[in-house]
Design a protein around this motif. Structure first.
Motif, mmCIF file in Angstrom:
data_model
loop_
_atom_site.group_PDB
_atom_site.id
_atom_site.type_symbol
_atom_site.label_atom_id
_atom_site.label_comp_id
_atom_site.label_asym_id
_atom_site.label_seq_id
_atom_site.Cartn_x
_atom_site.Cartn_y
_atom_site.Cartn_z
ATOM 1 N N ILE A 123 43.225 50.199 15.475
ATOM 2 C CA ILE A 123 42.927 50.254 14.049
ATOM 3 C C ILE A 123 43.094 48.881 13.413
ATOM 4 O O ILE A 123 42.385 48.532 12.458
ATOM 5 N N ALA A 124 43.985 48.055 13.959
ATOM 6 C CA ALA A 124 44.170 46.704 13.418
ATOM 7 C C ALA A 124 42.944 45.835 13.645
ATOM 8 O O ALA A 124 42.736 44.839 12.952
ATOM 9 N N ARG A 125 42.110 46.222 14.624
ATOM 10 C CA ARG A 125 40.879 45.483 14.912
ATOM 11 C C ARG A 125 39.651 46.190 14.336
ATOM 12 O O ARG A 125 38.519 45.891 14.720
ATOM 13 N N GLY A 126 39.899 47.158 13.439
ATOM 14 C CA GLY A 126 38.796 47.843 12.783
ATOM 15 C C GLY A 126 38.081 48.848 13.661
ATOM 16 O O GLY A 126 36.879 49.046 13.521
ATOM 17 N N ARG A 127 38.811 49.521 14.562
ATOM 18 C CA ARG A 127 38.179 50.464 15.481
ATOM 19 C C ARG A 127 39.006 51.746 15.577
ATOM 20 O O ARG A 127 40.231 51.691 15.722
#
Length: 221
Positions: A123-127
């Motif tokens: 989630i920190a990488r937008g996924r």
């Protein structure tokens, strides 16, 4: 009260007609040109678009443009998010609402109105992988109802979303799609949801929920 409604199955990757505002970057393509001449949109291309108040998504290379939602739509999204939040957090999940820039599949950005999921370092990488999604929610509006019921429904099913709710404020119900289902259950009474791993069910009284819409917003229903 619940009823089952059948819906046509949409083949993976199929593109259906959508209702959205014209998009100038694609207006350069004349209407008579073949589809092959249109750009194949990716997540990185969408992220490069200006922040102009529209919502931009891409599924299978198709760019989806949605205008800013109305007040009733946002009231329903906000209220439902507020109700879901403590339940999802109690099961160590996370629930977010749009606008949010998250990749739900390789190269594809889709912004559900609400999504509940198991958090991971991705989630920190937008996924957020589809298999980690407990629930996605879309609230119908005139410009998105066909897309929400066809294109997005097929996409969420394909990536493994466990459950998908389509909230219809006008009909005062939720169309409930479970993974693997070929028909929706139309919930208009008490909706009971218990995702895998939850210790207890979540229940929402839909008549009371829709009765809570402020009087000044009812004209938008």
């Amino acid at each position: 009260v619940r009823a089952v409604v059948m819906a046509p199955l949409i083949p993976c990757g199929a593109i259906v007609m959508r209702e959205h505002l014209p998009f100038s970057r694609r207006a350069e393509q004349s209407m008579g040109m073949p589809a092959a001449s249109q750009p194949y949109w990716t997540a990185s291309m969408v992220r490069d678009l200006p922040d102009d108040g529209n919502r931009y998504e891409c599924i299978d290379g198709e760019l989806l443009v949605t205008p800013s939602p109305g007040t009733l739509h946002q009231w329903v999204v906000g209220k439902l998010h507020w109700i879901l939040l403590p339940y999802v957090e109690e099961m160590s999940g996370m629930v977010l609402l749009s606008p949010l820039d998250v990749e739900l599949d390789d190269g594809m950005i889709v912004q559900p109105d609400i999504m509940a999921f198991r958090p991971s370092p991705l989630i920190a990488r937008g996924r957020v992988p589809g298999r980690d999604l407990f629930l996605t929610v879309e609230v119908l509006s005139p410009s998105t109802k066909r897309r929400d019921r066809d294109l997005k429904r097929a996409f969420y099913a394909r990536i493994g979303v466990a459950e998908y709710w389509i909230v219809d404020p006008t009909a005062r119900l939720i169309e409930r799609w479970r993974s693997g289902a070929t028909a929706a259950v139309r919930e208009s009474g008490n909706l009971v949801w218990q995702p895998e791993g939850a210790a207890k069910p979540f229940t929402i009284d839909l008549p009371a929920f829709f009765d809570g819409v402020p009087d000044f917003l009812r004209a938008q229903q």
